[in-house]
Design a protein around this motif. Sequence first.
Motif, PDB file in Angstrom:
ATOM      1  N   UNK A 244      -6.468 -13.245   4.595  1.00 36.56           N
ATOM      2  CA  UNK A 244      -5.430 -12.682   5.464  1.00 36.56           C
ATOM      3  C   UNK A 244      -4.446 -11.800   4.704  1.00 36.56           C
ATOM      4  N   UNK A 245      -4.389 -11.944   3.376  1.00 36.05           N
ATOM      5  CA  UNK A 245      -3.512 -11.101   2.570  1.00 36.05           C
ATOM      6  C   UNK A 245      -4.030  -9.667   2.463  1.00 36.05           C
ATOM      7  N   UNK A 259      -1.463  -7.109  -0.332  1.00 35.56           N
ATOM      8  CA  UNK A 259      -1.071  -8.351  -1.004  1.00 35.56           C
ATOM      9  C   UNK A 259      -2.255  -9.128  -1.571  1.00 35.56           C
ATOM     10  N   UNK A 260      -3.467  -8.854  -1.071  1.00 34.54           N
ATOM     11  CA  UNK A 260      -4.649  -9.494  -1.654  1.00 34.54           C
ATOM     12  C   UNK A 260      -4.846  -8.985  -3.080  1.00 34.54           C
ATOM     13  N   UNK A 261      -4.862  -7.676  -3.227  1.00 34.78           N
ATOM     14  CA  UNK A 261      -5.104  -7.113  -4.559  1.00 34.78           C
ATOM     15  C   UNK A 261      -3.899  -7.300  -5.477  1.00 34.78           C
ATOM     16  N   UNK A 262      -2.702  -7.337  -4.901  1.00 33.25           N
ATOM     17  CA  UNK A 262      -1.524  -7.688  -5.705  1.00 33.25           C
ATOM     18  C   UNK A 262      -1.677  -9.107  -6.259  1.00 33.25           C
ATOM     19  N   UNK A 263      -2.119 -10.044  -5.419  1.00 34.67           N
ATOM     20  CA  UNK A 263      -2.314 -11.429  -5.859  1.00 34.67           C
ATOM     21  C   UNK A 263      -3.321 -11.493  -6.999  1.00 34.67           C
ATOM     22  N   UNK A 264      -4.399 -10.707  -6.891  1.00 34.04           N
ATOM     23  CA  UNK A 264      -5.393 -10.707  -7.974  1.00 34.04           C
ATOM     24  C   UNK A 264      -4.804 -10.148  -9.267  1.00 34.04           C
ATOM     25  N   UNK A 265      -3.935  -9.160  -9.153  1.00 31.44           N
ATOM     26  CA  UNK A 265      -3.278  -8.626 -10.355  1.00 31.44           C
ATOM     27  C   UNK A 265      -2.387  -9.688 -10.998  1.00 31.44           C
ATOM     28  N   UNK A 266      -1.648 -10.415 -10.168  1.00 31.65           N
ATOM     29  CA  UNK A 266      -0.784 -11.477 -10.690  1.00 31.65           C
ATOM     30  C   UNK A 266      -1.638 -12.550 -11.371  1.00 31.65           C
ATOM     31  N   UNK A 267      -2.746 -12.911 -10.733  1.00 33.03           N
ATOM     32  CA  UNK A 267      -3.671 -13.895 -11.313  1.00 33.03           C
ATOM     33  C   UNK A 267      -4.185 -13.418 -12.672  1.00 33.03           C
TER      34      UNK A 267
END
Length: 473
Positions: A244-245, A259-267
């Motif tokens: 859903x992100x 926000x999905x790809x932002x989350x992967x960058x943070x990870x």
Amino acid sequence: MSIYKTALDEHIIFKQIAECADRLGVQAFVIGGFVRDLILGRPCKDIDIVCLGSGIALAEALAEALPDRPNVTVFKNFGTAMLRSGEWEVEFVGARRESYRSDSRKPIVENGTLEDDQNRRDFTINALAIGLNAKNYGQLLDPFGGVEDLRKKIIRTPLDPDITFSDDPLRMMRAIRFATQLGFDIEAETFSALARNKERLEIVSKERITDELNKIILAKKPSYGFKLLLHSELLQLIFPEMVELLGAANLEGKTHKDNFYHTLEVLENVAAVSDDLWLRWAAILHDIAKPATKRFDQKLGWTFHGHEDKGARMTPAIFARMRLPMNEKMKFVQKLVRLHLRPIALVKDTVTDSAIRRLIVEAGEALDGLMILCRADITTKNPNKAKRYLENFDKVERRMNEVEEFDKLRNFRPAVSGEEIMTTFGLTPSPMVGVIKESIKEAILEGVIPNEHAEVFAFMLEVGAKNGLKPIH
């Protein structure tokens, strides 16, 4: 001389297995992950031995031959045995042929040939075997081109991928896990079969799926695994909140990032500095509530007010559904999700010591992880902006270290306990005890009183008096 013979000779245990196998008249082969990692030059201490004959008898013979005389654990129902010797864990099994029912990933097992055993393997790179008897010691058996697939960095099933994945759907998660851990591609037809068979994951336990997911998360580049999960459509089944992100939005010229790809960058940023699984989970979940809190304001643009609090409330349900531990690990992740915006609010020169104290106390032992997560959350491509944000976090950390009694605050406990409050005023557990405790905590954090017993006790008596309480002695 075979390069594989030379490699096996570096470890005396293989000579000992070979001698025991020849003495028993058993054909033995080392197979699977050890052979794969041997060729790749990766360390591996788990040895799988396939026997044409009794694996249990061979395990017992080896245990007798080894200097440390290890115990043999026998699983008679499965015809397997296992022992640990030094750094090695060795498992023995007879060669097997497998067939499957549509409602279970547990196979019907029959005795088989080495060829049968290699046919049942999940991927070509895991079907490699090396002979261990005198007549074929060090000889590689590679019926499906596994060595070539290692060279090409390809994950491919030995047989029809639709059959392989339908028979045991967990192999779909394993395909992505191996691709992520090894940095390999998944062969096109094998990858297509993932989406075609995704519904078969329903027969796999949540625990087994999450175990594979955690191995993906712990890989050097975990974002690659999540992209494979997304494009294979497996992520939609196992972790819909993360899907859903996905997607940026543009309205009236105002956009928000994907926000999905932002989350992967943070990870990825977290993974670059920490192997902590739960810190990586905090990175995955830190923005998980953004879809639920997304609003558009004509003046402000896109907002996600309260996503940190809602994300913290979502965390236990996600952990429970995915059979992740509902203990201090979950609480650690939940705390980081809830607090991940707090440090950025402390960069102003006017911030008070009490605000710093509050963050230190609330974060407690999770403070170092929180600061790692906050730094990882800086994914702007503007180098000047990134530099400014990082310098701000440096400023916050300096302020934290300047605050009096930093180490004590991280393990904050008021000098007067709830039990002492009840004993002093003759109270039973009640809201009034909570009122007094909260007043004490606020006074300490605001710097009104030091966290010393005499001062805190005197303050407690004052609070009690204001609430009509008297000490009972």
